[in-house]
Design a protein around this motif. Structure first.
Motif, PDB file in Angstrom:
ATOM      1  N   ARG A  72     102.167  23.576  20.980  1.00  0.00           N
ATOM      2  CA  ARG A  72     101.347  23.928  19.806  1.00  0.00           C
ATOM      3  C   ARG A  72     101.516  25.415  19.451  1.00  0.00           C
ATOM      4  NH1 ARG A  72      95.626  21.030  20.459  1.00  0.00           N
ATOM      5  NH2 ARG A  72      95.444  21.667  18.293  1.00  0.00           N
ATOM      6  N   ASP A 190      85.573  21.692  17.710  1.00  0.00           N
ATOM      7  CA  ASP A 190      86.249  20.454  18.106  1.00  0.00           C
ATOM      8  C   ASP A 190      87.524  20.200  17.317  1.00  0.00           C
ATOM      9  OD1 ASP A 190      84.520  20.090  15.962  1.00  0.00           O
ATOM     10  OD2 ASP A 190      84.136  17.987  16.380  1.00  0.00           O
ATOM     11  N   SER A 297     106.662  16.867  17.393  1.00  0.00           N
ATOM     12  CA  SER A 297     105.555  16.426  16.551  1.00  0.00           C
ATOM     13  C   SER A 297     105.928  16.717  15.099  1.00  0.00           C
ATOM     14  CB  SER A 297     104.307  17.219  16.972  1.00  0.00           C
ATOM     15  OG  SER A 297     103.201  16.852  16.210  1.00  0.00           O
TER      16      SER A 297
END
Ligand code: FAD
Length: 563
Positions: A72, A190, A297
């Motif tokens: 990421r 979140d 991804s």
């Protein structure tokens, strides 16, 4: 019943540690908490550590049992490192990471732009450092687990949020079922798909872009320095953009745009990945090198933000509050700035040092930061993935002119994430001398670091509360100023006095920083003894004076605490 995977995530370089879930049956007493943080990504973990640093305990609920999958975010800015220094993990990132300053943009095989992010002799950290997000989360998790004020609960997912009179009631799902938890404040960290945002029915403002990118991490031994590489319109991917970054452990991030109409499933098919990565390696002259895939991804750029981050007892931060394009390394780097800001604003409210109005300031300042980033990131995104024929024509004109014309080359320079300056913050003092300074950090800006001696910097001394930098040639802090400081401390306001002095240690200061050459004074635009800067707990300047007196200091403190 929530059943997070207990299988380690796959990786060829990172060993995922699977933690035990926290189970309510082993902890029957669930009294109301002051703060619950939902989500232990970069934003939630930094917010929890900041709260703890300000003396506010919290519970962290994380739905998974391990840190996030895939690298990421891999590029962290100097400002992020300065924030990470405050929460105690910058050293570990420095040990692991690969620092860099240069970016190169290529068109038709020619390097048309070389970007240099300046490295100032006064900065402790490089402009950028590359490290995979799993490591960063691991360091933050370890710091949180070691902190007695943080109650960390793996495998606990927030299912429902009910706003009550003066508190929020949460339904938390775990591997052994549900339990209820009440909290005065809920920090919603979140992530991009925030369930809390959705269950509260909150809509974001902004745009989504059509261009999609494959993000792939491959292990390959390339004899290239740690510099960012960008290729525009390469022969094997016409009209599109390709990026490369070096990561620790011999991993390279390869980022390439998909042709219009291609689906993520098609793009992630092994044969497609193989062909394109091989074409990229051929383009840079390394087609013969063996490589293996770690993680891949598909990503598309969005520039979206909530228009308010405070909703009664729920405070949004990080990706739950906004979605920013990764070009210019904006995702996690913005999350750190949000979390640092939220940490002190919320802590001061919880400790009764300021009214709830201070939280509106958190929202105003960070929504302002997100909107500024969206504006800047929108420009880079439109250059990299032109959204219309007009933008494409303009971009292509810049590309072809750049082969011969130097004046268009700076247009390649997408603006890298930088800290937002709260120039219009209501916390900035109205009656100070901000405009009289010719240089130095101004209202709302983060401080300029100063190298005091080889491994000793100004920022090593800042944070945890307000800091008053007092520039003096006298041997003591004037008594009226000391009285204001003593009175503020008696009310519980953390306030430290750092004297900056050419000659001697200064009585009444918590610490004296020696400035024998006058370098510090020069960079801060200080011309005479008695000048001062007041820094907020997130280190941003909220007042500065050519000459400080007790009345002005008192006024600035009252203003910064919205009193
Ligand atoms: C594929 C991909 C590639 C990326 N690449 C880059 C990049 O190259 N550069 C860059 O700067 N940024 C990148 N980003 C963005 C970056 O990872 C995020 O900006 C950053 O992680 C934001 O941190 P956060 O803490 O806000 O959210 P997250 O990191 O998403 O953390 C949210 C946490 O909340 C937990 N959670 C979710 N729901 C609940 C719930 N109901 N209860 C309890 N816990 C919950 C999740 O498990 C997670 O741990 C990328 C993101 C993705 C997905």
């Amino acid at each position: 019943m929530h059943q997070p995977t207990a299988q380690s995530r796959p990786s060829i370089y990172y060993n995922y540690r699977v933690h035990e879930p926290w189970l309510a049956s082993a902890h029957p007493m669930q009294e109301r908490k002051k703060v619950v943080v939902a989500g232990a990504g970069p934003a939630g973990l930094t917010a929890a550590l900041e709260l703890a640093r300000h003396g506010v305990p919290c519970v962290v609920l994380e739905s998974e049992l391990q840190v996030s999958e895939g690298s990421r975010a891999i590029v962290f800015t100097r400002r992020s490192m300065e924030i990470l220094q405050q929460v105690g993990v910058a050293e570990r990132v420095t040990e692991k990471g690969l620092p860099w300053c240069f970016g190169n943009s290529y068109y038709r095989g020619q390097r048309v732009f070389r970007m240099e992010s300046a490295r100032d002799e006064d900065d402790r950290f490089f402009p950028m450092i590359n490290v995979q997000q799993q490591y960063l989360e691991e360091y933050l998790v370890e710091a949180a687990l070691a902190h007695p004020m943080i109650d960390f609960r793996w495998g606990n997912r927030v299912n429902k949020v009910e706003q009550c009179q003066g508190f929020a009631r949460l339904e938390v799902d775990t591997p052994e079922g549900l339990y209820t938890l009440e909290t005065d404040w809920l920090v919603a960290s979140d992530g991009a798909r925030s369930g809390i945002r959705s269950m509260m029915g909150l809509k974001m403002e902004g745009a989504s872009y059509e261009g999609r990118f494959v993000i792939a991490d491959i292990r390959i031994d390339l004899p290239l320095p740690t510099e960012r590489l960008a290729f525009f319109d390469p022969e094997w991917n016409p009209g599109n953009t390709v990026l490369m970054h070096r990561e620790p452990h011999g991993i390279w991030r390869v980022d390439y745009q998909l042709p219009a109409g291609e689906t993520p499933e098609q793009a992630l098919a092994p044969a497609s990945l193989e062909t394109r990565i091989q074409a990229l390696l051929a383009q840079i002259g390394h087609a013969d090198k063996a490589w293996e895939m770690d993680w891949c991804s598909v990503y598309s750029a969005r520039t979206l933000t909530l228009s308010d981050y405070v909703h009664d007892r729920v405070l949004f931060t990080g990706d739950a509050a906004h979605l920013l394009p990764i070009f210019g390394v904006r995702g996690a780097n913005t999350a750190f700035q949000d979390a640092q800001s939220l940490g002190w604003h919320l802590a001061f409210v919880v400790k009764g040092l300021a009214s709830d109005a201070l939280l509106s300031n958190y929202s105003r300042e960070r929504v302002g930061a997100a909107r500024e980033i969206i504006d800047e990131a929108g420009k880079s995104t439109r250059f990299m993935t032109p959204p219309s024929r007009g933008f494409r024509l303009l971009r292509d004109a810049v590309l072809s002119l750049s082969l011969t014309e130097a004046f268009v080359r700076p247009l390649y320079h997408w603006r890298t994430s930088r800290p937002h300056e709260y120039a219009d913050s209501v916390l900035n003092s109205m009656g100070d001398d901000n405009l009289l300074f010719k240089t130095g950090p101004s209202h709302g800006a983060p401080p300029q670091n100063i190298r005091l001696s080889p491994d000793n910097y100004l920022l090593d001394y800042l944070g945890g509360g307000f800091d008053l930098l007092f520039f003096t040639e006298a041997d003591a802090i004037p008594e009226p100023l000391q009285n204001v400081v003593t009175e503020a401390r008696a009310r519980g306001v953390p306030l430290r006095v750092l004297a900056v002095s050419a000659a001697q240690s200064v009585a009444g200061a918590d610490v004296t920083l020696a400035d024998t050459t006058g370098h510090f004074r020069k960079r801060y635009g200080v011309e005479a003894s008695g000048a001062a800067y007041l820094l907020r707990p997130d280190q941003h300047v909220c007042a500065r004076w050519v000459t400080l007196d007790a009345t002005r200091l008192q006024a600035a403190l009252n203003n910064a605490l919205v009193q």
